[in-house]
Design a protein around this motif. Sequence first.
Motif, mmCIF file in Angstrom:
data_model
loop_
_atom_site.group_PDB
_atom_site.id
_atom_site.type_symbol
_atom_site.label_atom_id
_atom_site.label_comp_id
_atom_site.label_asym_id
_atom_site.label_seq_id
_atom_site.Cartn_x
_atom_site.Cartn_y
_atom_site.Cartn_z
ATOM 1 N N SER A 28 -4.963 -51.653 65.824
ATOM 2 C CA SER A 28 -3.573 -51.975 65.495
ATOM 3 C C SER A 28 -3.073 -51.294 64.216
ATOM 4 O O SER A 28 -1.939 -51.522 63.807
ATOM 5 C CB SER A 28 -3.428 -53.489 65.350
ATOM 6 N N ALA A 29 -3.901 -50.468 63.603
ATOM 7 C CA ALA A 29 -3.513 -49.844 62.336
ATOM 8 C C ALA A 29 -2.397 -48.818 62.545
ATOM 9 O O ALA A 29 -2.358 -48.109 63.546
ATOM 10 C CB ALA A 29 -4.721 -49.173 61.703
ATOM 11 N N GLU A 30 -1.494 -48.761 61.579
ATOM 12 C CA GLU A 30 -0.392 -47.805 61.624
ATOM 13 C C GLU A 30 -0.758 -46.551 60.846
ATOM 14 O O GLU A 30 -1.523 -46.597 59.887
ATOM 15 C CB GLU A 30 0.869 -48.427 61.030
ATOM 16 N N LEU A 31 -0.166 -45.437 61.267
ATOM 17 C CA LEU A 31 -0.376 -44.184 60.548
ATOM 18 C C LEU A 31 0.323 -44.230 59.200
ATOM 19 O O LEU A 31 1.432 -44.758 59.079
ATOM 20 C CB LEU A 31 0.176 -42.999 61.345
ATOM 21 N N ARG A 32 -0.319 -43.674 58.195
ATOM 22 C CA ARG A 32 0.260 -43.526 56.863
ATOM 23 C C ARG A 32 0.200 -42.052 56.503
ATOM 24 O O ARG A 32 -0.695 -41.331 56.936
ATOM 25 C CB ARG A 32 -0.531 -44.329 55.825
ATOM 26 N N THR A 33 1.121 -41.593 55.691
ATOM 27 C CA THR A 33 1.150 -40.197 55.260
ATOM 28 C C THR A 33 0.489 -40.085 53.901
ATOM 29 O O THR A 33 0.924 -40.719 52.932
ATOM 30 C CB THR A 33 2.592 -39.669 55.177
ATOM 31 N N PHE A 34 -0.568 -39.290 53.828
ATOM 32 C CA PHE A 34 -1.294 -39.023 52.588
ATOM 33 C C PHE A 34 -0.953 -37.616 52.118
ATOM 34 O O PHE A 34 -1.064 -36.657 52.891
ATOM 35 C CB PHE A 34 -2.808 -39.080 52.814
ATOM 36 N N THR A 35 -0.548 -37.499 50.862
ATOM 37 C CA THR A 35 -0.379 -36.183 50.252
ATOM 38 C C THR A 35 -1.477 -36.052 49.209
ATOM 39 O O THR A 35 -1.534 -36.829 48.253
ATOM 40 C CB THR A 35 1.008 -36.019 49.610
ATOM 41 N N LEU A 36 -2.360 -35.084 49.433
ATOM 42 C CA LEU A 36 -3.534 -34.872 48.589
ATOM 43 C C LEU A 36 -3.325 -33.653 47.712
ATOM 44 O O LEU A 36 -2.621 -32.715 48.091
ATOM 45 C CB LEU A 36 -4.773 -34.677 49.468
ATOM 46 N N ARG A 37 -3.986 -33.649 46.557
ATOM 47 C CA ARG A 37 -3.804 -32.578 45.583
ATOM 48 C C ARG A 37 -5.140 -32.264 44.930
ATOM 49 O O ARG A 37 -5.900 -33.170 44.606
ATOM 50 C CB ARG A 37 -2.811 -33.062 44.527
ATOM 51 N N ARG A 38 -5.412 -30.966 44.744
ATOM 52 C CA ARG A 38 -6.606 -30.543 44.013
ATOM 53 C C ARG A 38 -6.191 -29.545 42.955
ATOM 54 O O ARG A 38 -5.608 -28.509 43.241
ATOM 55 C CB ARG A 38 -7.649 -29.929 44.938
ATOM 56 N N GLU A 39 -6.489 -29.896 41.719
ATOM 57 C CA GLU A 39 -6.144 -29.054 40.578
ATOM 58 C C GLU A 39 -6.992 -27.788 40.564
ATOM 59 O O GLU A 39 -8.087 -27.753 41.134
ATOM 60 C CB GLU A 39 -6.362 -29.827 39.270
ATOM 61 N N PRO A 40 -6.517 -26.741 39.888
ATOM 62 C CA PRO A 40 -7.293 -25.508 39.802
ATOM 63 C C PRO A 40 -8.702 -25.766 39.254
ATOM 64 O O PRO A 40 -8.875 -26.512 38.297
ATOM 65 C CB PRO A 40 -6.495 -24.643 38.825
ATOM 66 N N LEU A 41 -9.684 -25.177 39.892
ATOM 67 C CA LEU A 41 -11.106 -25.246 39.538
ATOM 68 C C LEU A 41 -11.715 -26.634 39.680
ATOM 69 O O LEU A 41 -12.875 -26.836 39.365
ATOM 70 C CB LEU A 41 -11.360 -24.715 38.125
ATOM 71 N N ALA A 42 -10.951 -27.629 40.168
ATOM 72 C CA ALA A 42 -11.494 -28.980 40.356
ATOM 73 C C ALA A 42 -12.309 -29.024 41.643
ATOM 74 O O ALA A 42 -12.048 -28.278 42.585
ATOM 75 C CB ALA A 42 -10.365 -30.006 40.422
ATOM 76 N N THR A 43 -13.277 -29.911 41.686
ATOM 77 C CA THR A 43 -14.068 -30.084 42.892
ATOM 78 C C THR A 43 -13.603 -31.298 43.693
ATOM 79 O O THR A 43 -13.912 -31.414 44.868
ATOM 80 C CB THR A 43 -15.563 -30.237 42.564
ATOM 81 N N GLY A 44 -12.878 -32.205 43.063
ATOM 82 C CA GLY A 44 -12.420 -33.417 43.725
ATOM 83 C C GLY A 44 -10.932 -33.397 44.024
ATOM 84 O O GLY A 44 -10.180 -32.559 43.523
ATOM 85 N N TRP A 45 -10.524 -34.352 44.853
ATOM 86 C CA TRP A 45 -9.140 -34.482 45.282
ATOM 87 C C TRP A 45 -8.500 -35.704 44.652
ATOM 88 O O TRP A 45 -9.164 -36.662 44.301
ATOM 89 C CB TRP A 45 -9.086 -34.601 46.802
ATOM 90 N N GLN A 46 -7.163 -35.653 44.540
ATOM 91 C CA GLN A 46 -6.388 -36.765 44.026
ATOM 92 C C GLN A 46 -5.320 -37.131 45.042
ATOM 93 O O GLN A 46 -4.857 -36.285 45.803
ATOM 94 C CB GLN A 46 -5.730 -36.401 42.695
ATOM 95 N N LEU A 47 -4.935 -38.403 45.034
ATOM 96 C CA LEU A 47 -3.881 -38.889 45.908
ATOM 97 C C LEU A 47 -2.548 -38.737 45.183
ATOM 98 O O LEU A 47 -2.259 -39.443 44.228
ATOM 99 C CB LEU A 47 -4.121 -40.350 46.276
ATOM 100 N N GLU A 48 -1.751 -37.794 45.641
ATOM 101 C CA GLU A 48 -0.451 -37.536 45.015
ATOM 102 C C GLU A 48 0.609 -38.511 45.519
ATOM 103 O O GLU A 48 1.465 -38.958 44.756
ATOM 104 C CB GLU A 48 -0.021 -36.097 45.280
ATOM 105 N N ALA A 49 0.540 -38.849 46.806
ATOM 106 C CA ALA A 49 1.504 -39.784 47.372
ATOM 107 C C ALA A 49 0.921 -40.436 48.618
ATOM 108 O O ALA A 49 0.100 -39.844 49.316
ATOM 109 C CB ALA A 49 2.801 -39.073 47.741
ATOM 110 N N LEU A 50 1.356 -41.666 48.876
ATOM 111 C CA LEU A 50 0.956 -42.416 50.068
ATOM 112 C C LEU A 50 2.194 -43.149 50.564
ATOM 113 O O LEU A 50 2.799 -43.914 49.822
ATOM 114 C CB LEU A 50 -0.163 -43.398 49.736
ATOM 115 N N SER A 51 2.596 -42.860 51.794
ATOM 116 C CA SER A 51 3.795 -43.516 52.332
ATOM 117 C C SER A 51 3.577 -43.939 53.758
ATOM 118 O O SER A 51 2.605 -43.576 54.384
ATOM 119 C CB SER A 51 4.993 -42.584 52.225
#
Length: 104
Positions: free
Chosen positions: A81-104
């Motif tokens: 029953s889960a609904e889709l959500r929009t994730f906008t992900l971001r990775r800074e230059p030379l970074a190895t990990g990701w960040q959540l820029e937006a969730l809607s």
Amino acid sequence: MTLAPERRQTLPDVNVRFSPDGTPLAIRHDGRIWMVDPDVHTAHWFTRDAWWETRTRAAVGTGDMVSVEHWQVQAKLPSASAELRTFTLRREPLATGWQLEALS
């Protein structure tokens, strides 16, 4: 009056699992795993970091210090029953990990 660059807001870290071809498959956020829907269009793009505002310096040969990578995907929790959500992900230059820029 002197203008100073705005301090960047801290974005939450997320773990992203990728397919062998480099497409996001799943996102771990806030202790839960969100499955990316493979049937919904994903967007992948790059922007440029405002290095003149952040004053980031690097030695010659360090690598690309200005390209910020972005993905926008649709994902949902693994319940029926889960609904889709929009994730906008971001990775800074030379970074190895990701960040959540937006969730809607």
